[in-house]
Design a protein around this motif. Structure first.
Motif, PDB file in Angstrom:
ATOM      1  N   TRP A  38       0.839  -1.207   0.000  1.00 34.83           N
ATOM      2  CA  TRP A  38       0.000   0.000   0.000  1.00 34.83           C
ATOM      3  C   TRP A  38       0.874   1.256   0.000  1.00 34.83           C
ATOM      4  CZ3 TRP A  38      -0.957   4.037   3.432  1.00 34.83           C
ATOM      5  CH2 TRP A  38      -2.151   4.742   3.250  1.00 34.83           C
ATOM      6  N   ASN A  41       2.604   1.538  -3.428  1.00 33.63           N
ATOM      7  CA  ASN A  41       1.638   1.984  -4.427  1.00 33.63           C
ATOM      8  C   ASN A  41       1.288   3.459  -4.248  1.00 33.63           C
ATOM      9  OD1 ASN A  41      -0.205   1.228  -6.621  1.00 33.63           O
ATOM     10  ND2 ASN A  41      -1.803   1.731  -5.133  1.00 33.63           N
ATOM     11  N   ARG A  67       2.934  -9.907  -4.427  1.00 32.83           N
ATOM     12  CA  ARG A  67       1.637 -10.411  -4.916  1.00 32.83           C
ATOM     13  C   ARG A  67       0.616  -9.287  -5.014  1.00 32.83           C
ATOM     14  NH1 ARG A  67      -1.690 -12.343  -1.202  1.00 32.83           N
ATOM     15  NH2 ARG A  67      -0.306 -13.870  -0.188  1.00 32.83           N
ATOM     16  N   HIS A  68       0.508  -8.471  -3.940  1.00 31.99           N
ATOM     17  CA  HIS A  68      -0.474  -7.379  -3.968  1.00 31.99           C
ATOM     18  C   HIS A  68      -0.152  -6.378  -5.073  1.00 31.99           C
ATOM     19  CE1 HIS A  68      -3.016  -8.474  -0.605  1.00 31.99           C
ATOM     20  NE2 HIS A  68      -1.943  -8.766   0.094  1.00 31.99           N
ATOM     21  N   PHE A  71      -1.312  -7.573  -8.396  1.00 33.82           N
ATOM     22  CA  PHE A  71      -2.763  -7.438  -8.604  1.00 33.82           C
ATOM     23  C   PHE A  71      -3.160  -5.975  -8.808  1.00 33.82           C
ATOM     24  CE2 PHE A  71      -3.220 -11.742  -6.589  1.00 33.82           C
ATOM     25  CZ  PHE A  71      -3.868 -12.336  -7.661  1.00 33.82           C
ATOM     26  N   TRP A  72      -2.363  -5.055  -8.294  1.00 38.30           N
ATOM     27  CA  TRP A  72      -2.671  -3.630  -8.435  1.00 38.30           C
ATOM     28  C   TRP A  72      -2.028  -3.025  -9.695  1.00 38.30           C
ATOM     29  CZ3 TRP A  72      -1.242  -2.265  -2.644  1.00 38.30           C
ATOM     30  CH2 TRP A  72      -2.154  -2.931  -1.806  1.00 38.30           C
TER      31      TRP A  72
END
Lengths: 232, 232
Positions: A38, A41, A67-68, A71-72
């Motif tokens: 987060w 990003n 991984r996150h 996906f973003w």
């Protein structure tokens, strides 16, 4: 806010995973990695991203972060020179495979002898090499990777501590990373006292009574954000 | 977008947990529960919240959702009449205890015979009773709780399927919940075809090649949101 020494950090971790608290490593690694992603990003949205993972739980946080970010919409590559042990870390590696995220054990062949050329391809690099259980000295392959990262000029985001720092005394050898962004997890460690970059606290999962037990005095987190920016 | 029948939903779940994909139940339950909490917080921010948990993984998603809402400032109570089995569900219950979230096995004594009075205290109720592995008929205590929830007038948010619905044929008995919000997880189930409330898809963790293998045709998720609103 309290800064934890190494023993306190280890005790807090062990207490969260004790039957009294009931957390699993999978759960808190998921939340820690999510909070780091987060922050990445927020500051480096959409940039080509390298995540460098050590063999322990700091590296596991790195895999979850990768991984996150995938996906973003981030184009993510993982550099993980040493395989971690256990079902959790093996599962995270397998997730990378099935998602098509390259996991490299060394710099690609065309960049052997030219690490700067390899690293310069990325807009941001996440440092998931060493966490709060690190004890010096650094050894290869991580010692040389950390030297390369220190010199590459790409902004670094360190997970929990800047790799190479002594958890309590900071960059005593002068060989540690100096990240643009540090995401302390659960509570900052002593080495972060003199950190003057962009500093976040991530890992929003410490129950109030655990905060009191360890006298953490954590700042409030805004809305449903998984991390909060700390004053530098 | 494809709507899954019960066998497809079970197969997708099993595949995600297979060594080929490498996910753990803890990880995906964490992400599922987080996405539900995010939807609840988006539509019912700050309201006093009841989370009703069944004994299986749908209830586990409910516990995770309760934990996140607690950290985001919601006053949360859990109603979990039957204890789930296994370390994961026991750990989640223990987390509620250490966070000070009340976990009730029945309606409180002063509301015995007056469930409407108990339920009317809440601004939103999360339905984590039955998931995609539900087979009718419903049995007590859940049959009567579902009847009470259907009549209470408080907005309901259902996790994955509205409890009481046949996973494929929907509300054939007329006894299922009719939630204001439905958060389908991974992919919607056949029963959601005729759902006309506020519909989200949560659980942003299906790798592209798994989407292709199961021909899911999922919609894109915006930014780093863990859920996406679907057209009603």
């Amino acid at each position: 806010m309290k800064y934890l020494n190494q023993t306190e950090a280890i005790n807090l971790d062990q207490y969260l995973f004790s039957p009294e608290c009931g957390f699993s490593v999978d759960q808190l690694m998921e939340l820690a990695g999510h909070s780091v992603a987060w922050v990445v990003n927020r500051h480096y949205a959409g940039l080509k991203t390298l995540v460098v993972c050590g063999p322990g739980n700091n590296g596991g946080d790195g895999f979850v972060c990768a991984r996150h970010l995938h996906f973003w919409g981030h184009d993510v590559t993982v550099l993980a020179p040493k395989e971690g042990k256990g079902a959790l870390l093996e599962g995270l590696r397998q997730q990378m495979r099935i998602m098509g995220i390259p996991v490299l054990a060394t710099y690609p062949e065309e960049f052997q002898g030219n690490p700067a050329g390899f690293l310069a391809q990325f807009g941001v690099i996440v440092d998931g090499i060493f966490g709060f259980s690190f004890k010096p000295p650094m050894r290869d392959p991580f010692a040389s990777i950390i030297r390369d990262l220190r010199q590459c000029g790409v902004p670094l985001v360190s997970i929990d501590i800047p790799s190479g720092e002594d958890v309590e005394r900071g960059n005593v050898t002068g060989e540690a990373l100096q990240p643009a962004v540090l995401v302390s997890l659960s509570a900052p460690k002593l080495c972060a006292r003199n950190y003057h970059g962009i500093h976040y606290l991530g890992g929003r999962f410490i129950p109030r009574c655990v905060q009191e037990r360890f006298q953490l005095e954590l700042p409030p987190f805004p809305s449903s954000d998984p991390a909060v920016r700390l004053p530098s």
